[in-house]
Design an enzyme around this catalytic site. Sequence first.
Site, mmCIF file in Angstrom:
data_model
loop_
_atom_site.group_PDB
_atom_site.id
_atom_site.type_symbol
_atom_site.label_atom_id
_atom_site.label_comp_id
_atom_site.label_asym_id
_atom_site.label_seq_id
_atom_site.Cartn_x
_atom_site.Cartn_y
_atom_site.Cartn_z
ATOM 1 N N CYS A 118 12.898 -2.893 -4.161
ATOM 2 C CA CYS A 118 13.180 -3.321 -2.735
ATOM 3 C C CYS A 118 14.564 -3.850 -2.807
ATOM 4 C CB CYS A 118 12.450 -4.229 -1.931
ATOM 5 S SG CYS A 118 12.677 -4.491 -0.138
ATOM 6 N N CYS A 120 15.663 -6.925 -0.820
ATOM 7 C CA CYS A 120 15.898 -8.009 0.029
ATOM 8 C C CYS A 120 16.363 -9.156 -1.168
ATOM 9 C CB CYS A 120 14.472 -8.578 0.631
ATOM 10 S SG CYS A 120 12.978 -8.394 -0.268
ATOM 11 N N CYS A 128 15.586 -5.955 3.850
ATOM 12 C CA CYS A 128 15.134 -5.021 2.655
ATOM 13 C C CYS A 128 16.048 -3.825 2.468
ATOM 14 C CB CYS A 128 13.716 -4.679 2.777
ATOM 15 S SG CYS A 128 12.606 -6.269 2.846
ATOM 16 N N LYS A 198 1.843 -3.148 4.441
ATOM 17 C CA LYS A 198 2.338 -4.223 4.011
ATOM 18 C C LYS A 198 2.454 -5.051 5.390
ATOM 19 C CE LYS A 198 6.160 -6.893 1.974
ATOM 20 N NZ LYS A 198 7.631 -6.482 1.134
ATOM 21 N N ARG A 220 11.055 -9.529 9.759
ATOM 22 C CA ARG A 220 10.952 -8.276 9.370
ATOM 23 C C ARG A 220 9.816 -7.439 10.234
ATOM 24 N NH1 ARG A 220 11.374 -11.198 3.588
ATOM 25 N NH2 ARG A 220 13.472 -10.659 3.189
ATOM 26 N N GLU A 236 -0.593 4.018 8.028
ATOM 27 C CA GLU A 236 0.375 3.640 7.161
ATOM 28 C C GLU A 236 0.138 4.131 5.818
ATOM 29 O OE1 GLU A 236 3.494 2.908 6.968
ATOM 30 O OE2 GLU A 236 4.218 1.834 9.022
ATOM 31 N N LYS A 251 -1.232 -5.684 1.467
ATOM 32 C CA LYS A 251 -0.749 -6.985 1.206
ATOM 33 C C LYS A 251 -0.611 -7.620 2.639
ATOM 34 C CE LYS A 251 3.476 -9.012 -0.798
ATOM 35 N NZ LYS A 251 4.928 -8.741 -0.953
ATOM 36 N N SER A 276 1.882 -15.310 -2.258
ATOM 37 C CA SER A 276 2.324 -16.329 -2.796
ATOM 38 C C SER A 276 1.558 -17.619 -1.776
ATOM 39 C CB SER A 276 3.539 -16.736 -2.564
ATOM 40 O OG SER A 276 4.190 -16.532 -1.239
ATOM 41 N N TYR A 315 -1.034 -14.347 -8.900
ATOM 42 C CA TYR A 315 -0.378 -15.310 -9.737
ATOM 43 C C TYR A 315 -1.234 -15.993 -10.557
ATOM 44 C CZ TYR A 315 3.327 -13.905 -6.421
ATOM 45 O OH TYR A 315 4.409 -13.225 -5.782
HETATM 46 ZN ZN LIG Z 1 11.809 -6.473 0.584
#
Ligand SMILES: [Zn+2]
Length: 325
Positions: A118, A120, A128, A198, A220, A236, A251, A276, A315
């Site tokens: 990506c 971004c 992005c 996403k 976005r 998608e 995601k 996150s 994570y």
């Molecule tokens: Zn991005």
Amino acid sequence: MFPTRRMRRVRSRTIQPLLCETTISKNDLVAPLFVDETASAPVPISSMPGQFRYPVSGIAAVVQKFRDRGIRAVLLFGIPAHKDEGATAAYDPQGVVQQAVRNIKAACPDMLVITDVCACEYTSHGHCGIVGDSRCSGPDLLNDESLLLMNKIATSHAEAGADIVAPSCMLDGMVGSIRAALDTAGYEEVLILSYSTKFSSALYGPFREAAESGFSFGDRTTYQMNPANGREAFLESQLDADEGADILMVKPAGPYLDVLADVATLGLPVAAYQVSGEYSMIKAAAERGWIKEKETVLETLTCIKRAGADLIITYFAYDVCGWLS
Ligand SMILES: [Zn+2]
């Protein structure tokens, strides 16, 4: 009338382990890692306790430590020293991710290296890809111009030695475009893990601090999906499957298990990204003593797997591998 079907019979303590339908193993996990070209030592990410931005020079040692604990795959994000309108650092052969991949592969050849594709983190505006005036909504991400950029980024990652490229920009046609570019350059063995579904999620907040990928205008929502839309979410992923994606992704993970179960019916392997915000919410509550961290993490991951995930990007991967040992 007394019940003939007594469900508690299958829950006796002795039979519980034998009837467990879903078990998390180390092979399910992918560890996301941030590599920072401007760092000379690990930089703690304040909104994600326990996570760091690692210097390029130190990333191979970190990955070796992860490998020793049983982690087989890492997902790399780069933070470059230089940002511009065209994200030129993203496809520089000496770029932060390209250097990191080479260092990791030299030290730890059997680690599966996945790279986020990506722009971004590399654009001065934080979007992005390539931004320009769209017909109806003013400045916006330009689709087909940005595809050419993604082709260059993905090919440069493959050239550096990435096993899997993971385009995350939610552009129309991104998988087909990248597949053709990789094949043309001789990288037909490199897999595409598409961020196929996403959502435009508030749960990405801490990541933006981690990857310095906040945007300077707009949002976005013209490329990432509305969390309210389930049928569109399936379509998608279906389109990316048709374009040749090897692995699909949903995601974030936890709030989108219905979508994950739907996408799994397409028959391709599916990854789920515990993002996150999902990480930081558990960390923050556990720090206050409001929940037990280990139990909560293992429950969330088990439920994500039960819903249909073959891979879970989390994570918590390093900690979980410790708990499972
Ligand atoms: Zn991005």
